[in-house]
Design a protein around this motif. Sequence first.
Motif, PDB file in Angstrom:
ATOM      1  N   GLN A   1       2.567  11.945   7.808  1.00 28.14           N
ATOM      2  CA  GLN A   1       3.807  11.177   7.729  1.00 28.14           C
ATOM      3  C   GLN A   1       4.721  11.495   8.908  1.00 28.14           C
ATOM      4  O   GLN A   1       5.324  10.596   9.508  1.00 28.14           O
ATOM      5  CB  GLN A   1       4.522  11.471   6.414  1.00 28.14           C
ATOM      6  CG  GLN A   1       3.831  10.879   5.196  1.00 28.14           C
ATOM      7  CD  GLN A   1       4.506  11.263   3.900  1.00 28.14           C
ATOM      8  OE1 GLN A   1       5.588  11.845   3.904  1.00 28.14           O
ATOM      9  NE2 GLN A   1       3.863  10.958   2.783  1.00 28.14           N
TER      10      GLN A   1
ATOM     11  N   LYS B   1       0.809  -1.211   0.000  1.00 26.97           N
ATOM     12  CA  LYS B   1       0.000   0.000   0.000  1.00 26.97           C
ATOM     13  C   LYS B   1       0.848   1.269   0.000  1.00 26.97           C
ATOM     14  O   LYS B   1       0.403   2.326  -0.464  1.00 26.97           O
ATOM     15  CB  LYS B   1      -0.923   0.007   1.225  1.00 26.97           C
ATOM     16  CG  LYS B   1      -1.893  -1.157   1.254  1.00 26.97           C
ATOM     17  CD  LYS B   1      -2.684  -1.173   2.549  1.00 26.97           C
ATOM     18  CE  LYS B   1      -3.589  -2.392   2.619  1.00 26.97           C
ATOM     19  NZ  LYS B   1      -4.326  -2.477   3.910  1.00 26.97           N
ATOM     20  N   THR B   2       2.054   1.165   0.540  1.00 26.39           N
ATOM     21  CA  THR B   2       2.935   2.330   0.644  1.00 26.39           C
ATOM     22  C   THR B   2       4.344   1.996   0.179  1.00 26.39           C
ATOM     23  O   THR B   2       4.723   0.829   0.085  1.00 26.39           O
ATOM     24  CB  THR B   2       3.023   2.826   2.107  1.00 26.39           C
ATOM     25  OG1 THR B   2       3.608   1.777   2.899  1.00 26.39           O
ATOM     26  CG2 THR B   2       1.657   3.193   2.658  1.00 26.39           C
TER      27      THR B   2
ATOM     28  N   GLN C   1      -6.057   5.835   2.867  1.00 31.63           N
ATOM     29  CA  GLN C   1      -6.866   5.455   1.709  1.00 31.63           C
ATOM     30  C   GLN C   1      -8.335   5.810   1.917  1.00 31.63           C
ATOM     31  O   GLN C   1      -9.018   6.279   0.993  1.00 31.63           O
ATOM     32  CB  GLN C   1      -6.720   3.955   1.445  1.00 31.63           C
ATOM     33  CG  GLN C   1      -5.380   3.559   0.854  1.00 31.63           C
ATOM     34  CD  GLN C   1      -5.259   2.060   0.657  1.00 31.63           C
ATOM     35  OE1 GLN C   1      -5.871   1.274   1.381  1.00 31.63           O
ATOM     36  NE2 GLN C   1      -4.468   1.640  -0.313  1.00 31.63           N
TER      37      GLN C   1
ATOM     38  N   GLU D   1      -0.765  15.030   3.833  1.00 30.80           N
ATOM     39  CA  GLU D   1       0.055  13.819   3.935  1.00 30.80           C
ATOM     40  C   GLU D   1       1.358  14.071   4.677  1.00 30.80           C
ATOM     41  O   GLU D   1       1.830  13.229   5.437  1.00 30.80           O
ATOM     42  CB  GLU D   1       0.344  13.244   2.539  1.00 30.80           C
ATOM     43  CG  GLU D   1      -0.564  12.067   2.189  1.00 30.80           C
ATOM     44  CD  GLU D   1       0.010  11.176   1.105  1.00 30.80           C
ATOM     45  OE1 GLU D   1       0.962  10.415   1.386  1.00 30.80           O
ATOM     46  OE2 GLU D   1      -0.504  11.239  -0.012  1.00 30.80           O
TER      47      GLU D   1
ATOM     48  N   ASN E   1       9.998   6.929   2.513  1.00 32.55           N
ATOM     49  CA  ASN E   1       8.880   6.957   1.564  1.00 32.55           C
ATOM     50  C   ASN E   1       7.618   6.389   2.194  1.00 32.55           C
ATOM     51  O   ASN E   1       7.385   5.186   2.196  1.00 32.55           O
ATOM     52  CB  ASN E   1       9.236   6.159   0.305  1.00 32.55           C
ATOM     53  CG  ASN E   1       8.166   6.264  -0.770  1.00 32.55           C
ATOM     54  OD1 ASN E   1       7.197   7.014  -0.618  1.00 32.55           O
ATOM     55  ND2 ASN E   1       8.339   5.539  -1.841  1.00 32.55           N
ATOM     56  N   LEU E   2       6.789   7.288   2.717  1.00 28.64           N
ATOM     57  CA  LEU E   2       5.540   6.876   3.352  1.00 28.64           C
ATOM     58  C   LEU E   2       4.327   7.146   2.464  1.00 28.64           C
ATOM     59  O   LEU E   2       3.191   6.949   2.888  1.00 28.64           O
ATOM     60  CB  LEU E   2       5.358   7.616   4.682  1.00 28.64           C
ATOM     61  CG  LEU E   2       5.911   6.909   5.924  1.00 28.64           C
ATOM     62  CD1 LEU E   2       5.967   7.864   7.098  1.00 28.64           C
ATOM     63  CD2 LEU E   2       5.066   5.700   6.276  1.00 28.64           C
ATOM     64  N   SER E   3       4.554   7.588   1.253  1.00 32.16           N
ATOM     65  CA  SER E   3       3.446   7.909   0.354  1.00 32.16           C
ATOM     66  C   SER E   3       2.703   6.643  -0.059  1.00 32.16           C
ATOM     67  O   SER E   3       3.290   5.562  -0.176  1.00 32.16           O
ATOM     68  CB  SER E   3       3.960   8.615  -0.899  1.00 32.16           C
ATOM     69  OG  SER E   3       4.550   9.848  -0.571  1.00 32.16           O
ATOM     70  N   LEU E   4       1.398   6.794  -0.297  1.00 33.31           N
ATOM     71  CA  LEU E   4       0.615   5.673  -0.796  1.00 33.31           C
ATOM     72  C   LEU E   4       1.055   5.346  -2.223  1.00 33.31           C
ATOM     73  O   LEU E   4       1.361   6.243  -2.997  1.00 33.31           O
ATOM     74  CB  LEU E   4      -0.873   6.029  -0.818  1.00 33.31           C
ATOM     75  CG  LEU E   4      -1.605   6.118   0.514  1.00 33.31           C
ATOM     76  CD1 LEU E   4      -3.040   6.588   0.279  1.00 33.31           C
ATOM     77  CD2 LEU E   4      -1.615   4.775   1.233  1.00 33.31           C
TER      78      LEU E   4
ATOM     79  N   ALA F   1      -1.982   3.252   6.431  1.00 36.56           N
ATOM     80  CA  ALA F   1      -2.330   3.226   5.012  1.00 36.56           C
ATOM     81  C   ALA F   1      -3.843   3.104   4.809  1.00 36.56           C
ATOM     82  O   ALA F   1      -4.424   3.782   3.950  1.00 36.56           O
ATOM     83  CB  ALA F   1      -1.609   2.076   4.312  1.00 36.56           C
TER      84      ALA F   1
END
Length: 378
Positions: free
Chosen positions: A132, A73-74, A117, A128, A167-170, A113
Amino acid sequence: MASAYAVSAAVGLAVMIGRNPAKAAKVLKGNSNFANEAYKEGEKLAEEILHKKGDFKTSLDDVLKIFKPSEHKTGLGQDIAEAEKFLKDKNITPDKETSKAFQSLKQNLNRYADNLQEQYAKGADVDEYKLQEKFRAKNADNFSVISDFMGKQDSELQYRFSELGANLSLIPNIKECPKDILPNDGIFYHGTKHAKQVYKTGFTNYASNQINSFGRELGAGVYVTPDIGVASYFSGLFGNIIPVTMAKDTKIALIPENSYATLSSSISKFLSERAPKKELDKLPKATRNAMRECLTEKVIKAAGYDAAYIPKGVQSGGGIFAGIFNPDINKVIGKKQSQLVIFTPEKMEIAPRTLKQRILDVGEKFSALKRTMDWQNK
């Protein structure tokens, strides 16, 4: 004089209320007829581009990857999986404390996540970066334990995973829209100042009053909304709000704000490799816009969807309102511009609207006007 004003007011109110759409329309079902030559030519060009042969870096499969289930997911979830695989391949067994830290981090990441979402799916305003930072602070001990363990191993392991957690972005992903996000009564609304044409020939995805200026954000489709307040913005005081229903087997994609940018960017790459800018610039603007719209429509239909739901309007800098509004369209309207874009209009049908409902719609129209005026006066 007073009677003349009364007559004028009565006529104006009657226009605002309008007729029952299901009775006013000669054609209830949607169709795929071309509204003008620009769409006819644009659809032909889009089809040619879609099947153009050559040694291109970006394939249609590359564009469609965003529609396929993602294992992670991330970005962090992917990094953790790679780190664990690396340890296994190197026959390195984490100690008890490190194993516990990995497990805790994965559980917390899964909750993070899922929450993110869900917020995007609802069209919420998401910060975000702030979320984060909050996640990193909450999991500081887990990151520290894992980092210390990595530092005690070989240099390759330390180097490859020294920035674990960066990198924690979806990971952008488009999937089928959950039923609970859409209206329970199955009614969507189309606000328009051109209802006469719709009633005469039916809804078509190949029609847009703005095609000479810019293309619509999600391509050639019929744009409706579950929010009557949003429809009221587009109808204005004297336009019409037309309710529609969709066939039960309509397959709808959910395209949240964070995934739209990736989809749009990949379509742009696909297009630019097959039709360089100097070639596109030779086309009339309306044809160029229609071609891009038709290509976007074809990509989403190629992924197996009849329609797509956008929980929140696309911000300035991309899509339909690029270069027109400085803030995002949601602020202009005064609420989230939730939209259902229908690519298979044959699956839609104009629904009835009672007199009482149409009278209440007048109040929605005035509310939409007030929200727009409030934005303009800021």
